[in-house]
Motif scaffolding. Structure first.
Motif, PDB file in Angstrom:
ATOM      1  N   UNK A 308       1.347  -1.547  -0.279  1.00  0.00           N
ATOM      2  CA  UNK A 308       0.050   0.111  -0.132  1.00  0.00           C
ATOM      3  C   UNK A 308       0.797   0.912   0.291  1.00  0.00           C
ATOM      4  N   UNK A 309       2.410   0.688   0.561  1.00  0.00           N
ATOM      5  CA  UNK A 309       2.720   2.479  -0.097  1.00  0.00           C
ATOM      6  C   UNK A 309       3.048   3.035  -1.727  1.00  0.00           C
ATOM      7  N   UNK A 310       3.032   4.299  -1.633  1.00  0.00           N
ATOM      8  CA  UNK A 310       3.472   4.523  -3.219  1.00  0.00           C
ATOM      9  C   UNK A 310       4.413   3.773  -3.422  1.00  0.00           C
ATOM     10  N   UNK A 311       4.511   3.526  -4.808  1.00  0.00           N
ATOM     11  CA  UNK A 311       5.346   3.283  -5.952  1.00  0.00           C
ATOM     12  C   UNK A 311       6.492   4.541  -5.771  1.00  0.00           C
ATOM     13  N   UNK A 312       8.171   4.075  -5.835  1.00  0.00           N
ATOM     14  CA  UNK A 312       8.749   5.071  -6.062  1.00  0.00           C
ATOM     15  C   UNK A 312       9.135   4.963  -7.810  1.00  0.00           C
ATOM     16  N   UNK A 313       9.047   6.519  -7.738  1.00  0.00           N
ATOM     17  CA  UNK A 313       8.847   7.239  -9.275  1.00  0.00           C
ATOM     18  C   UNK A 313      10.356   6.846  -9.792  1.00  0.00           C
ATOM     19  N   UNK A 314      10.116   6.547 -11.146  1.00  0.00           N
ATOM     20  CA  UNK A 314      11.874   5.852 -11.766  1.00  0.00           C
ATOM     21  C   UNK A 314      11.635   7.567 -12.686  1.00  0.00           C
ATOM     22  N   UNK A 315      10.243   7.498 -13.437  1.00  0.00           N
ATOM     23  CA  UNK A 315      10.592   8.420 -14.654  1.00  0.00           C
ATOM     24  C   UNK A 315       9.472   9.733 -14.376  1.00  0.00           C
ATOM     25  N   UNK A 316      10.956  10.853 -13.848  1.00  0.00           N
ATOM     26  CA  UNK A 316      10.515  12.040 -14.466  1.00  0.00           C
ATOM     27  C   UNK A 316       9.774  12.425 -15.257  1.00  0.00           C
ATOM     28  N   UNK A 317       8.438  12.976 -15.541  1.00  0.00           N
ATOM     29  CA  UNK A 317       8.302  14.028 -16.325  1.00  0.00           C
ATOM     30  C   UNK A 317       8.254  12.726 -17.757  1.00  0.00           C
ATOM     31  N   UNK A 331      -0.116   5.285  -7.860  1.00  0.00           N
ATOM     32  CA  UNK A 331      -0.283   3.942  -7.378  1.00  0.00           C
ATOM     33  C   UNK A 331       0.464   3.039  -6.646  1.00  0.00           C
ATOM     34  N   UNK A 332       0.083   2.005  -5.845  1.00  0.00           N
ATOM     35  CA  UNK A 332       0.711   1.733  -4.435  1.00  0.00           C
ATOM     36  C   UNK A 332       1.545   0.015  -4.563  1.00  0.00           C
ATOM     37  N   UNK A 333       1.836   0.233  -4.171  1.00  0.00           N
ATOM     38  CA  UNK A 333       2.838  -1.315  -3.791  1.00  0.00           C
ATOM     39  C   UNK A 333       1.839  -2.283  -3.932  1.00  0.00           C
ATOM     40  N   UNK A 334       2.183  -3.612  -4.774  1.00  0.00           N
ATOM     41  CA  UNK A 334       0.951  -4.815  -4.365  1.00  0.00           C
ATOM     42  C   UNK A 334      -0.081  -4.416  -3.461  1.00  0.00           C
ATOM     43  N   UNK A 335      -0.413  -3.954  -4.958  1.00  0.00           N
ATOM     44  CA  UNK A 335      -1.965  -3.591  -4.415  1.00  0.00           C
ATOM     45  C   UNK A 335      -2.652  -4.719  -4.495  1.00  0.00           C
ATOM     46  N   UNK A 336      -2.711  -5.921  -4.956  1.00  0.00           N
ATOM     47  CA  UNK A 336      -3.705  -7.422  -4.825  1.00  0.00           C
ATOM     48  C   UNK A 336      -3.653  -7.925  -3.696  1.00  0.00           C
ATOM     49  N   UNK A 337      -2.638  -7.350  -2.442  1.00  0.00           N
ATOM     50  CA  UNK A 337      -3.222  -7.834  -1.234  1.00  0.00           C
ATOM     51  C   UNK A 337      -3.427  -6.593  -0.184  1.00  0.00           C
ATOM     52  N   UNK A 338      -3.672  -5.269  -0.750  1.00  0.00           N
ATOM     53  CA  UNK A 338      -3.556  -4.185  -0.107  1.00  0.00           C
ATOM     54  C   UNK A 338      -5.035  -3.938   0.646  1.00  0.00           C
ATOM     55  N   UNK A 339      -5.469  -5.107   1.139  1.00  0.00           N
ATOM     56  CA  UNK A 339      -7.076  -5.292   2.101  1.00  0.00           C
ATOM     57  C   UNK A 339      -7.041  -5.679   3.086  1.00  0.00           C
ATOM     58  N   UNK A 340      -8.033  -5.345   3.999  1.00  0.00           N
ATOM     59  CA  UNK A 340      -7.628  -6.775   4.784  1.00  0.00           C
ATOM     60  C   UNK A 340      -8.171  -7.751   4.492  1.00  0.00           C
ATOM     61  N   UNK A 341      -8.559  -9.157   5.097  1.00  0.00           N
ATOM     62  CA  UNK A 341      -9.172 -10.120   4.383  1.00  0.00           C
ATOM     63  C   UNK A 341     -10.292 -10.831   4.854  1.00  0.00           C
ATOM     64  N   UNK A 342     -11.001 -10.761   4.295  1.00  0.00           N
ATOM     65  CA  UNK A 342     -12.563 -11.077   3.968  1.00  0.00           C
ATOM     66  C   UNK A 342     -13.073 -12.056   4.953  1.00  0.00           C
TER      67      UNK A 342
END
Length: 372
Positions: A308-317, A331-342
Motif C-alpha cells: 500500500x505504500x506509494x511506488x517509487x518514481x522511476x521516471x520524472x516527466x 500507484x501503490x505497491x502490491x495492490x493485490x493484497x492491499x486490503x484486509x482479508x474477508x
C-alpha cells in the motif's frame, strides 16, 4: 434372605467403579483424544547425551564460520561479516518477555517466554513484524547470555515454554544457548516459531533440542514467493521443513493442564485472494504430513510493511509509455493484497482444510476446558 444379601454384595463393586468413573470425569474435562494426552513430559534437550551435546556445539561453531544453514546459503564467516540476515556471531534481540498473543495451548495462563529476534532470512513485503524482522533494532547477546535469559523467563516469569520467534537465521546461536541453559537448569519446552524457510541441515542440528515446531506456511507458488517473500524456493523449502519437523516430534500433544508440550503446530495466515494456494497447503499437510496436524488458520492479515505504500518514481516527466510526471507515484505497491482479508476467504480455507481431512484446529472451545 441369603439370596438378597448376595445380590447386594455383587452390586457393591459396580457402584464403587461407577463412583470412581464419575470422580475421574469431574477431575478431567479436557475433551482431548487419548493419543494426544501426555501424563508427564521431559523436554527433549534434557534427554540427549553429553556426547551428542558436545557434537552439536562443535557443529554450531563450524556453521558460524561458514554460514550455510538456512536456504540462503550465504557461506559467510559470521565472526567477520554478515549475510542476507545482517546478523553476525551474536544474536540481536528486540524483546524478551512473557507473551500472551500466542495460541491458548502455547501461552497458557502464565504466558509464553518469547524471544523476538531482530533480522530475518526472508523479506516479506507484508511482514506483520517488519519493524523487528526488517531492521537491526535491539540489543546484542552472546549465546550464553541468551541462555541465561531463558532461565529468567522460567524462574521469574514462570512461563510455560521458551518461544524462539523468527530464529531461522540464528540457529547456531540458538543451539548454543539451549545447551548452556540446559546446564543451568532449564526445564520447560522449547518452541521453534518459524516462517518455515528452514533447511534440513538446520533442522538436523536442532533435532533433540526443540520440543514444539510452529512453522507458518505462507504461500505455495514460486511466483508468489518470489514477489511477496523475495525467495524463489520458499515453498519447496517449507514442504521439506514441515515434513522433517513432524518426523522429529510428531503430532501436537498436551499434558493434563492443557498446555502443549511436544509436536507440530502449523500456522497459515489467510491472505487476500490467495485461497487457491491455501487449498494446496492444507492438502499437503493432510496427505504428506498427517491428518492429525494441529492447524491454526489465522485471519489477522492487514496491509503492512511495504504493502500500500506509494511506488517509487522511476521516471520524472514524460517518458516511455507517455506517462505524465507523478502518474506512477500515485500507484501503490502490491495492490493485490492491499486490503484486509474477508470472512468468506477465511471460510473457504477452513472448508478446504476440513475437506482434505484435517480436524484439529485452533478454535475457541465449545466447552469449559482448553482449546486442544
Amino acid at each position: 434372605m441369603t439370596r438378597a444379601r448376595s445380590s447386594s454384595n455383587s452390586r457393591a463393586p459396580l457402584l464403587r467403579l461407577s463412583s470412581a468413573i464419575r470422580q475421574q470425569q469431574q477431575r478431567r474435562r479436557l475433551h482431548l483424544a487419548p493419543p494426544f494426552l501426555l501424563d508427564d513430559y521431559t523436554p527433549r534437550y534434557q534427554q540427549i547425551s553429553e556426547v551428542d551435546a558436545a557434537k552439536k556445539r562443535s557443529q554450531a561453531y563450524a556453521h558460524l564460520r561458514n554460514c550455510n544453514l538456512c536456504p540462503r546459503l550465504c557461506g559467510v564467516n559470521r565472526y567477520e561479516t554478515t549475510g542476507m540476515c545482517l546478523i553476525g556471531e551474536n544474536v540481536k534481540v528486540n524483546v524478551i518477555a512473557p507473551h500472551f498473543g500466542e495460541e491458548p495451548c502455547i501461552q497458557g495462563h502464565n504466558g509464553s517466554g518469547s524471544v523476538f529476534f531482530s533480522g530475518c532470512n526472508l523479506r516479506c513485503t507484508f511482514c506483520q513484524n517488519h519493524d523487528i524482522a526488517h531492521q537491526r533494532d535491539g540489543f546484542d547477546l552472546t549465546p550464553e547470555a541468551l541462555g541465561e535469559w531463558y532461565l529468567k523467563l522460567q524462574e521469574v516469569g514462570r512461563v510455560h515454554n521458551i518461544n524462539l520467534v523468527t530464529p531461522e537465521h540464528v540457529v547456531p546461536q540458538v543451539v548454543l544457548s539451549i545447551l548452556h541453559a540446559r546446564a543451568l537448569g532449564l526445564r520447560v519446552p522449547v518452541v521453534y516459531n518459524t516462517s518455515a524457510f528452514d533447511s534440513l541441515a538446520s533442522l538436523d542440528l536442532l533435532d533433540g533440542l526443540v520440543d514444539i515446531y510452529m512453522p507458518d506456511f505462507k504461500v505455495w507458488k514460486t511466483s508468489t514467493s518470489r514477489r511477496l517473500l523475495k525467495a524463489d524456493d520458499y515453498a519447496s523449502a517449507a514442504r521439506e521443513s514441515v515434513r522433517a519437523m513432524h518426523a522429529q516430534v510428531g503430532d501436537l500433544c498436551f499434558t493434563g493442564d492443557g498446555i502443549a508440550k511436544r509436536g507440530l503446530l502449523v500456522r497459515h495466515l489467510v491472505m487476500p485472494g490467495q485461497e487457491d494456494e491455501a487449498r494446496e497447503i492444507v492438502r499437503f499437510l493432510a496427505k504428506a504430513v498427517s491428518r492429525d496436524t494441529f492447524v491454526n488458520i489465522m485471519e489477522q492479515y492487514r496491509p503492512d510493511a511495504h504493502v500500500g505504500k506509494p511506488k517509487r518514481g522511476r521516471n520524472r516527466g514524460k517518458g516511455k509509455g507517455g506517462k505524465e510526471a507523478g502518474e506512477e507515484d500515485d500507484a501503490v505497491r502490491y495492490p493485490e493484497i492491499n486490503r484486509a482479508v474477508r470472512p468468506d476467504e477465511v471460510s473457504v480455507v477452513r472448508a478446504a482444510a476440513e475437506a482434505a481431512g484435517l480436524w484439529r484446529f485452533c478454535d475457541p472451545p465449545r466447552h469449559d476446558g482448553f482449546a486442544m
